[in-house]
Design a protein around this motif. Structure first.
Motif, mmCIF file in Angstrom:
data_model
loop_
_atom_site.group_PDB
_atom_site.id
_atom_site.type_symbol
_atom_site.label_atom_id
_atom_site.label_comp_id
_atom_site.label_asym_id
_atom_site.label_seq_id
_atom_site.Cartn_x
_atom_site.Cartn_y
_atom_site.Cartn_z
ATOM 1 N N PRO A 25 86.847 -15.979 -53.373
ATOM 2 C CA PRO A 25 85.975 -15.328 -54.356
ATOM 3 C C PRO A 25 86.323 -13.844 -54.515
ATOM 4 C CG PRO A 25 84.841 -15.516 -52.253
ATOM 5 C CD PRO A 25 86.174 -16.195 -52.079
ATOM 6 N N SER A 26 85.904 -13.283 -55.622
ATOM 7 C CA SER A 26 86.155 -11.860 -55.875
ATOM 8 C C SER A 26 85.098 -11.000 -55.194
ATOM 9 C CB SER A 26 86.138 -11.577 -57.382
ATOM 10 O OG SER A 26 87.213 -12.218 -58.017
ATOM 11 N N LEU A 27 85.543 -9.833 -54.739
ATOM 12 C CA LEU A 27 84.645 -8.853 -54.145
ATOM 13 C C LEU A 27 84.327 -7.779 -55.180
ATOM 14 C CD1 LEU A 27 86.284 -8.344 -50.645
ATOM 15 C CD2 LEU A 27 84.012 -9.292 -51.059
ATOM 16 N N TYR A 28 83.048 -7.447 -55.290
ATOM 17 C CA TYR A 28 82.622 -6.411 -56.223
ATOM 18 C C TYR A 28 81.932 -5.276 -55.468
ATOM 19 C CZ TYR A 28 83.585 -9.811 -59.899
ATOM 20 O OH TYR A 28 84.205 -10.702 -60.736
ATOM 21 N N GLY A 29 81.980 -4.100 -56.071
ATOM 22 C CA GLY A 29 81.319 -2.944 -55.489
ATOM 23 C C GLY A 29 81.137 -1.864 -56.538
ATOM 24 N N LEU A 30 80.511 -0.768 -56.154
ATOM 25 C CA LEU A 30 80.254 0.327 -57.083
ATOM 26 C C LEU A 30 81.540 1.057 -57.448
ATOM 27 C CD1 LEU A 30 77.056 1.911 -55.494
ATOM 28 C CD2 LEU A 30 77.168 0.431 -57.503
ATOM 29 N N ASN A 31 81.598 1.512 -58.671
ATOM 30 C CA ASN A 31 82.674 2.400 -59.097
ATOM 31 C C ASN A 31 82.317 3.811 -58.631
ATOM 32 O OD1 ASN A 31 84.489 4.054 -60.390
ATOM 33 N ND2 ASN A 31 84.038 3.328 -62.451
ATOM 34 N N PRO A 32 83.061 4.396 -57.703
ATOM 35 C CA PRO A 32 82.692 5.706 -57.161
ATOM 36 C C PRO A 32 82.663 6.808 -58.202
ATOM 37 C CG PRO A 32 84.903 5.093 -56.456
ATOM 38 C CD PRO A 32 84.294 3.882 -57.087
ATOM 39 N N ASN A 33 83.374 6.622 -59.310
ATOM 40 C CA ASN A 33 83.466 7.665 -60.327
ATOM 41 C C ASN A 33 82.487 7.474 -61.487
ATOM 42 O OD1 ASN A 33 85.658 8.875 -58.932
ATOM 43 N ND2 ASN A 33 87.010 7.296 -59.766
ATOM 44 N N SER A 34 81.517 6.554 -61.321
ATOM 45 C CA SER A 34 80.572 6.319 -62.416
ATOM 46 C C SER A 34 79.433 7.323 -62.425
ATOM 47 C CB SER A 34 80.004 4.904 -62.332
ATOM 48 O OG SER A 34 79.321 4.701 -61.105
ATOM 49 N N GLY A 35 79.291 8.081 -61.365
ATOM 50 C CA GLY A 35 78.240 9.091 -61.317
ATOM 51 C C GLY A 35 78.415 9.997 -60.113
#
Length: 402
Positions: free
Chosen positions: A75-85
């Motif tokens: 399965p794919s791993l997802y997480g926050l985009n560090p540069n979104s805020g």
């Protein structure tokens, strides 16, 4: 991009509250699969897949690749985009400022320590604070449109939920956070400096799973913060932790709160500074003697800490005596609260074992053995970065968890 998401969250729609849950999950779990996330927030996999797809398209969530697995389709791993805020944190000290820029996942992008600045408790002092913050933001102009919030630490009585400071910059009837938001053109939240230090230590310092913690901030003054069952304890109006104002001494020393006999009058950087200068003027010797007797510029607490660490005998003696007195009353907190961990932070904690060992010795002497054996006592890992780290993380917390 970021302002659009958070503006919608504040409207409280079901869709936006789900997004809030997803973001909060990833703040504390760097990566996870969609099935794991769906289980955690109690939604169906198709529903979560829809939200993750949307948030990836908008730039808030990132696909970090496949999870390693011994069988089946990975399965794919997802997480926050560090540069979104980004978050800006401001830690106000007696004679300087620490200002930092942290990305969405808690990593430093820019950190400026020790900006020389003595802020008077006046409208002019408030303007000077705003000027330093604006200058810091301008030096990071490439991300200024993605700054979500500015967090500011203030010593003394602070009500973070209502945005009021009752000790500093309290000359206006409106909430200080509201005034600062207007001056800086960003959302601003404020909190007590010791509470921010404790929160920074909990998330980025030497807290490793402990949930009941006492943080002691011994700097120019003396404060504390309690973490109970993994959550910062603010008290009814945000005023918890005024450890330095326990009335314990029968002395005639007036505390800055206006009362006599406060613990802070003999256990603090302010007390160390006063006693050292008194002793030197009475003829005792220190490597700071010349500085105290002839120099007209104020002696800084950092200079006393530095002299202590250079093995100045008088400074060591005074720091150890303060450590013994502090330990006696920390013993009382241990008897009362039975914490897993006591962290000694603040400027005087930079003297290391010179203050830590007397604290430990006094705790063993004055607390119940059955209770104190459960309480580790350690120095702050983040040291002088605890406050600026904590205010960024508290600011992020306020966006998603309040």
């Amino acid at each position: 991009m970021a302002q659009r998401l958070f503006g919608e969250i504040e409207k409280g729609s079901k869709s936006m509250m789900t997004r809030k849950k997803i973001i909060t999950h990833y703040l504390y779990n760097s990566f996870s699969t969609i099935p794991d996330l769906a289980k955690e927030i109690d939604l169906s996999v198709p529903t979560v897949t829809k939200f993750i797809t949307e948030m990836c398209d908008e730039g808030y969530i990132v696909n970090y690749g496949k999870q390693e697995t011994s069988e089946g389709r990975p399965p794919s791993l997802y997480g926050l985009n560090p540069n979104s805020g980004y978050l800006v944190g401001v830690d106000i000290k007696s004679y300087c400022l620490h200002i930092g820029l942290m990305n969405f996942t808690g990593d430093w992008v820019d950190l400026k320590m020790g900006i020389k600045c003595h802020l008077e408790n006046t409208p002019e002092g408030l303007e000077l604070l705003c000027r330093h913050i604006r200058e810091f933001i301008e030096r990071n102009s490439e991300v200024k449109d993605k700054i979500l919030q500015i967090g500011i630490n203030i010593s003394g009585r602070v009500n973070p939920d209502e945005g009021y400071s009752f000790s500093t910059f309290n000359f206006n009837e409106r909430p200080l956070a509201e005034i600062l938001s207007e001056k800086l053109n960003y959302p601003v939240c404020i909190d007590n400096d010791t509470r921010a230090m404790a929160y920074g230590e909990m998330l980025k310092g030497n807290v490793k799973g402990q949930k009941d913690i006492v943080y002691i901030n011994i700097s120019w003054g003396l404060g504390s913060s309690l973490i109970i069952d993994g959550k910062i304890h603010k008290g009814h109006s945000g005023f918890s932790g005024e450890f330095g104002h326990f009335n314990v001494f029968d002395n005639e020393i007036i505390c800055h709160c206006g009362k006599k006999g406060c613990l802070e009058t003999e256990v603090s950087g302010m007390a160390l500074h006063r006693i050292l200068c008194e002793r030197v003027r009475k003829g005792q010797s220190s490597i700071l003697s010349q500085r105290i007797l002839t120099d007209k510029t104020p002696l800084m607490l950092d200079e006393i800490v530095d002299a202590t660490n250079k093995e100045d005998v008088l400074c060591i003696e005074l720091v150890e005596e303060i450590g013994r007195k502090l330990g006696r009353y920390v013993a009382g907190l241990i008897n009362l609260l039975n914490p897993e961990l006591v962290i000694i932070g603040g400027t005087l904690a930079l003297t290391g074992d010179y203050i830590l060992q007397p604290v430990k010795s006094a705790v063993r002497k004055y607390s119940l053995n059955l209770v104190n054996k459960d309480s580790a006592i350690e120095l702050s890992k983040l040291q002088d970065k605890a406050g600026v780290t904590g205010t960024c993380l508290l600011s992020r917390n306020k966006l998603f968890e309040d």
